[in-house]
Design an enzyme around this catalytic site. Structure first.
Site, PDB file in Angstrom:
ATOM      1  N   PRO A   1       2.406  -0.877   2.980  1.00 15.75           N
ATOM      2  CA  PRO A   1       2.170  -0.685   4.414  1.00 15.75           C
ATOM      3  C   PRO A   1       3.045  -1.553   5.319  1.00 15.75           C
ATOM      4  CG  PRO A   1       0.502  -2.147   3.524  1.00 15.75           C
ATOM      5  CD  PRO A   1       1.384  -1.736   2.362  1.00 15.75           C
ATOM      6  N   GLU A   2       4.189  -2.015   4.834  1.00 16.94           N
ATOM      7  CA  GLU A   2       5.016  -2.925   5.632  1.00 16.94           C
ATOM      8  C   GLU A   2       5.299  -2.413   7.042  1.00 16.94           C
ATOM      9  OE1 GLU A   2       5.925  -4.522   1.530  1.00 16.94           O
ATOM     10  OE2 GLU A   2       5.242  -2.668   2.445  1.00 16.94           O
ATOM     11  N   LEU A   3       5.660  -1.136   7.155  1.00 15.94           N
ATOM     12  CA  LEU A   3       6.023  -0.631   8.480  1.00 15.94           C
ATOM     13  C   LEU A   3       4.824  -0.628   9.417  1.00 15.94           C
ATOM     14  CD1 LEU A   3       8.500   2.299   7.664  1.00 15.94           C
ATOM     15  CD2 LEU A   3       8.913  -0.170   7.829  1.00 15.94           C
TER      16      LEU A   3
END
Length: 257
Positions: free
Chosen positions: A129-131
């Site tokens: 889920p970095e973005l």
């Protein structure tokens, strides 16, 4: 922080750092050191299994440390994170991930850096889920995900940013198999042993390096000032804190330490 146990030539490397094995500077440095030491072709270890202590494989980057440390911490941490990923990815012996629980963001990338991933059935999730946090992928992480999943699947999974249950992860290629939690480690050790005994070690090492040659050549040419800048901005402008508040709440965020 890291526990290493060698049984019949297979090293079980267990992340044991806080409640969810969050990746901070010190843990990343410890992962790199352990992987480099285990990579010795003259050593007694034939294969490696990476797993986590407690209820998580790794819940990803310790975002609280990033927020608190700001620019100086980010500038030191991101290269250490990339070096940890690459040390596992390039280890010239069979490396199997025993994903015993949540493997989120950097935890997912760490699992992807292994040659084979066995995930426990149950409530654990895996994803990148970095973005959604509001930060870009470090280039090493991006390349490892693309290598493991292929460019199309990697693009979809990264842009979607969702976390997936074990069966969905298996269908997407994030893991190679799902196994009962009680026998997870035994299964991962068996896979590692099979890879180590079924292929001569020099042939395995050379073939693994062949697969990775072009990727590593790209990584060796890359510098990432913009990645560092954007992570620093995200630490300062509140977006990382907002993500922690949304997904973990104040108490859960503090437990990542």
């Amino acid at each position: 922080m890291i526990e290493v146990e060698v049984v019949d030539g297979v090293a079980v490397v267990r992340l044991a750092h806080g409640k969810v094995n969050a990746l901070d500077l010190e843990l990343c440095q410890a992962i790199e050191r352990a992987a480099r030491e285990l990579d010795d072709p003259r050593g007694p270890v034939r294969a490696v299994v990476v797993t986590g202590a407690g209820r998580a494989f790794s819940a990803g980057v310790d975002l609280r440390r990033v927020v608190e440390g700001g620019a100086l911490y980010v500038a030191e941490f991101l290269p250490a994170l990339g070096a940890a990923f690459r040390a596992v990815f390039d280890l010239g012996k069979p490396v199997v991930a025993a994903v015993n629980g949540h493997a989120i963001a950097g935890g997912c990338v760490l699992a992807a850096a292994c040659d084979h991933r066995v995930m426990a059935s149950g409530a654990g999730t895996i994803g990148v889920p970095e973005l959604k946090v509001g930060v870009p992928f470090p280039y090493a992480a991006l390349e490892i995900m693309r290598f493991t999943l292929g460019p199309v699947a990697a693009r979809r999974i990264i842009l979607d940013g969702a976390n997936h249950d074990p069966e969905s992860a298996l269908a997407l290629g994030l893991v190679d198999e799902v196994h009962d939690a009680d026998g997870l480690l035994e299964r991962a050790v068996a896979v590692a042993d099979r890879l180590a005994t079924g292929i001569p070690p020099d042939t395995f090492r050379y073939t693994k390096a062949q697969f990775r040659r072009e990727l590593n050549e790209r990584l060796d040419r890359v510098t990432e000032p913009t990645t560092v800048e954007l992570w620093t901005t995200a630490a300062a402008d509140g977006r990382i804190q907002a993500f922690m508040d949304r997904t973990m709440g104040t108490r859960a965020a503090s437990e990542r330490r």
